[in-house]
Design a protein around this motif. Structure first.
Motif, PDB file in Angstrom:
ATOM      1  N   ASP A  29      -6.146   3.580   9.902  1.00  0.00           N
ATOM      2  CA  ASP A  29      -4.739   3.168   9.961  1.00  0.00           C
ATOM      3  C   ASP A  29      -3.837   4.300   9.470  1.00  0.00           C
ATOM      4  O   ASP A  29      -2.789   4.579  10.070  1.00  0.00           O
ATOM      5  CB  ASP A  29      -4.520   1.916   9.123  1.00  0.00           C
ATOM      6  CG  ASP A  29      -5.283   0.718   9.658  1.00  0.00           C
ATOM      7  OD1 ASP A  29      -5.357   0.556  10.886  1.00  0.00           O
ATOM      8  OD2 ASP A  29      -5.815  -0.060   8.836  1.00  0.00           O
ATOM      9  N   ILE A  63       1.823   4.919   1.173  1.00  0.00           N
ATOM     10  CA  ILE A  63       1.622   5.671   2.408  1.00  0.00           C
ATOM     11  C   ILE A  63       2.250   7.052   2.266  1.00  0.00           C
ATOM     12  O   ILE A  63       2.927   7.359   1.281  1.00  0.00           O
ATOM     13  CB  ILE A  63       2.218   4.941   3.635  1.00  0.00           C
ATOM     14  CG1 ILE A  63       3.727   4.756   3.477  1.00  0.00           C
ATOM     15  CG2 ILE A  63       1.540   3.595   3.839  1.00  0.00           C
ATOM     16  CD1 ILE A  63       4.413   4.197   4.744  1.00  0.00           C
ATOM     17  N   PRO A  78      -3.776   1.600  -4.174  1.00  0.00           N
ATOM     18  CA  PRO A  78      -4.076   1.042  -2.856  1.00  0.00           C
ATOM     19  C   PRO A  78      -3.390   1.860  -1.752  1.00  0.00           C
ATOM     20  O   PRO A  78      -2.187   2.121  -1.819  1.00  0.00           O
ATOM     21  CB  PRO A  78      -3.520  -0.375  -2.928  1.00  0.00           C
ATOM     22  CG  PRO A  78      -3.464  -0.685  -4.396  1.00  0.00           C
ATOM     23  CD  PRO A  78      -3.128   0.613  -5.051  1.00  0.00           C
ATOM     24  N   ILE A  79      -4.166   2.253  -0.755  1.00  0.00           N
ATOM     25  CA  ILE A  79      -3.642   3.001   0.388  1.00  0.00           C
ATOM     26  C   ILE A  79      -4.173   2.365   1.670  1.00  0.00           C
ATOM     27  O   ILE A  79      -4.972   1.438   1.638  1.00  0.00           O
ATOM     28  CB  ILE A  79      -4.053   4.488   0.334  1.00  0.00           C
ATOM     29  CG1 ILE A  79      -5.589   4.615   0.392  1.00  0.00           C
ATOM     30  CG2 ILE A  79      -3.498   5.152  -0.923  1.00  0.00           C
ATOM     31  CD1 ILE A  79      -6.078   6.034   0.544  1.00  0.00           C
ATOM     32  N   LEU A  80      -3.748   2.875   2.808  1.00  0.00           N
ATOM     33  CA  LEU A  80      -4.204   2.349   4.081  1.00  0.00           C
ATOM     34  C   LEU A  80      -5.667   2.730   4.323  1.00  0.00           C
ATOM     35  O   LEU A  80      -6.149   3.756   3.842  1.00  0.00           O
ATOM     36  CB  LEU A  80      -3.358   2.894   5.229  1.00  0.00           C
ATOM     37  CG  LEU A  80      -1.854   2.614   5.201  1.00  0.00           C
ATOM     38  CD1 LEU A  80      -1.201   3.150   6.473  1.00  0.00           C
ATOM     39  CD2 LEU A  80      -1.562   1.135   5.028  1.00  0.00           C
ATOM     40  N   HIS A  81      -6.357   1.891   5.092  1.00  0.00           N
ATOM     41  CA  HIS A  81      -7.673   2.255   5.605  1.00  0.00           C
ATOM     42  C   HIS A  81      -7.546   3.591   6.320  1.00  0.00           C
ATOM     43  O   HIS A  81      -6.515   3.898   6.929  1.00  0.00           O
ATOM     44  CB  HIS A  81      -8.158   1.160   6.555  1.00  0.00           C
ATOM     45  CG  HIS A  81      -9.482   1.435   7.185  1.00  0.00           C
ATOM     46  ND1 HIS A  81      -9.614   2.235   8.305  1.00  0.00           N
ATOM     47  CD2 HIS A  81     -10.735   1.031   6.860  1.00  0.00           C
ATOM     48  CE1 HIS A  81     -10.895   2.299   8.647  1.00  0.00           C
ATOM     49  NE2 HIS A  81     -11.596   1.574   7.784  1.00  0.00           N
ATOM     50  N   LEU A 101      -2.413  -4.256   6.203  1.00  0.00           N
ATOM     51  CA  LEU A 101      -2.390  -4.383   4.744  1.00  0.00           C
ATOM     52  C   LEU A 101      -3.633  -5.104   4.228  1.00  0.00           C
ATOM     53  O   LEU A 101      -4.092  -4.837   3.111  1.00  0.00           O
ATOM     54  CB  LEU A 101      -1.116  -5.118   4.310  1.00  0.00           C
ATOM     55  CG  LEU A 101       0.156  -4.274   4.333  1.00  0.00           C
ATOM     56  CD1 LEU A 101       1.396  -5.160   4.155  1.00  0.00           C
ATOM     57  CD2 LEU A 101       0.121  -3.198   3.249  1.00  0.00           C
ATOM     58  N   ALA A 131       0.848  -1.192   0.000  1.00  0.00           N
ATOM     59  CA  ALA A 131       0.000   0.000   0.000  1.00  0.00           C
ATOM     60  C   ALA A 131       0.881   1.237   0.000  1.00  0.00           C
ATOM     61  O   ALA A 131       1.928   1.274   0.655  1.00  0.00           O
ATOM     62  CB  ALA A 131      -0.919   0.009   1.224  1.00  0.00           C
ATOM     63  N   ARG A 173      -6.348  -2.533   3.478  1.00  0.00           N
ATOM     64  CA  ARG A 173      -6.098  -1.446   2.541  1.00  0.00           C
ATOM     65  C   ARG A 173      -7.231  -1.356   1.514  1.00  0.00           C
ATOM     66  O   ARG A 173      -7.952  -2.312   1.264  1.00  0.00           O
ATOM     67  CB  ARG A 173      -4.747  -1.629   1.835  1.00  0.00           C
ATOM     68  CG  ARG A 173      -4.673  -2.812   0.884  1.00  0.00           C
ATOM     69  CD  ARG A 173      -3.213  -3.104   0.516  1.00  0.00           C
ATOM     70  NE  ARG A 173      -3.095  -4.101  -0.535  1.00  0.00           N
ATOM     71  CZ  ARG A 173      -3.192  -5.418  -0.356  1.00  0.00           C
ATOM     72  NH1 ARG A 173      -3.432  -5.899   0.858  1.00  0.00           N
ATOM     73  NH2 ARG A 173      -3.063  -6.250  -1.372  1.00  0.00           N
TER      74      ARG A 173
END
Length: 293
Positions: free
Chosen positions: A227, A119, A221-224, A204, A117, A207
């Protein structure tokens, strides 16, 4: 609020320079949720000293955007207006190139069964400042599990990346582009609030693709949200840098309808306390969507 109070402990670069502090704080605030008393022309002039701090803080584009939104640029000399507009255009182009490369790398990692992911800056540019081109970042940070570090490094080497010598997971690739001649990539197996490998793998799994990427941008794709927010707050505590402060404030004031967290790790709590030292009107409890441990 006495502007000089938190400056002395929070931002040493603006100690005894309250107008610089007020301007950087204003530039950190989302356009739709400005919290503090707006600085006026007397805070901006003379501009040269302010720009020195803004550039060193990597807040040039956020500051340029704030100046434009409040019609402060109209009285500037034409070269200064052109400089500020040029910085915004340049950063928008750089962000697009970084986004495309980060998305391609994460796709390649996924094809080799490596969850990953984006960030920090590149993730926040899309999530918190969509379409604005105002979030600056000098490199791309990608989170992977510790067990996949060797596989990821080998894959990136085959894509043309080479070691910078700083660390085995800091890699660089040259581009045939006069504006963005290369990209430095940091593979990390830790977040600011946790280095536990099991926790990282769980994070992960949560994500999600960044919203609002635009028709010319691949899904990233990134973090929730929670998070990413926890990680950002911990970065505020450990680094005390203005871009992370702006990111944390944007998280806190987004429109996802979060609820106050009932429990929070110590690094993230310390970061929230520091953010609130700038904006004491923020709630005492961190607005997280749900309590992820």
């Amino acid at each position: 609020m006495n502007a000089t109070g938190p400056v002395q402990t929070f931002f040493p670069d603006t100690t005894d320079r309250p107008r610089v502090y007020r301007l950087l704080r204003a530039a950190s605030e989302p356009a739709h949720r400005e919290l503090g008393e707006m600085p006026g022309p007397d805070d901006i002039d003379p501009l040269g000293e302010v720009l020195e701090y803004v550039i060193n803080a990597k807040m040039t584009c956020l500051f340029a955007d704030w100046l434009s939104r409040h019609d402060h640029t109209q009285g500037f000399p034409r070269p200064m207006q052109q400089f500020l507009r040029g910085q915004l255009r340049l950063n928008a182009y750089r962000s697009l190139k970084h986004h495309q490369e980060a998305a391609a790398i994460i796709t390649a990692l996924h094809d080799h069964d490596v969850p990953a992911a984006a960030i920090n800056g590149i993730a926040h540019a899309t999530l918190l400042y969509p379409g604005a081109g105002v979030r600056q970042s000098s490199d791309v940070d990608i989170l992977i599990p510790a067990s996949a570090a060797s596989t990821a490094a080998d894959l990136l080497t085959r894509r043309g990346y080479y070691s910078t010598g700083r660390s085995p997971t800091t890699l660089h690739r040259d581009f045939d582009d006069p504006i963005v001649p290369g990209l430095t990539l940091d593979l990390t197996t830790r977040l600011a609030h946790t280095g536990d490998d099991t926790t990282i793998q769980t994070i992960l799994q949560r994500r999600a693709p960044a919203p609002g990427s635009g028709e010319h941008q691949a899904p990233l794709p990134i973090l929730h949200r929670d998070d990413g927010f926890r990680h950002t707050l911990a970065r505020v505590a450990s680094q005390r840098r203005w871009p992370a402060v702006a990111d944390a404030l944007h998280y806190a004031l987004d429109d996802t309808g979060p609820q106050p967290a009932t429990a929070l790790d110590e690094p993230s709590r310390a970061g929230w306390d520091l953010v609130r030292s700038c904006w004491p009107q923020l709630p005492q409890d961190v607005p997280l969507g749900r309590d992820h441990s």
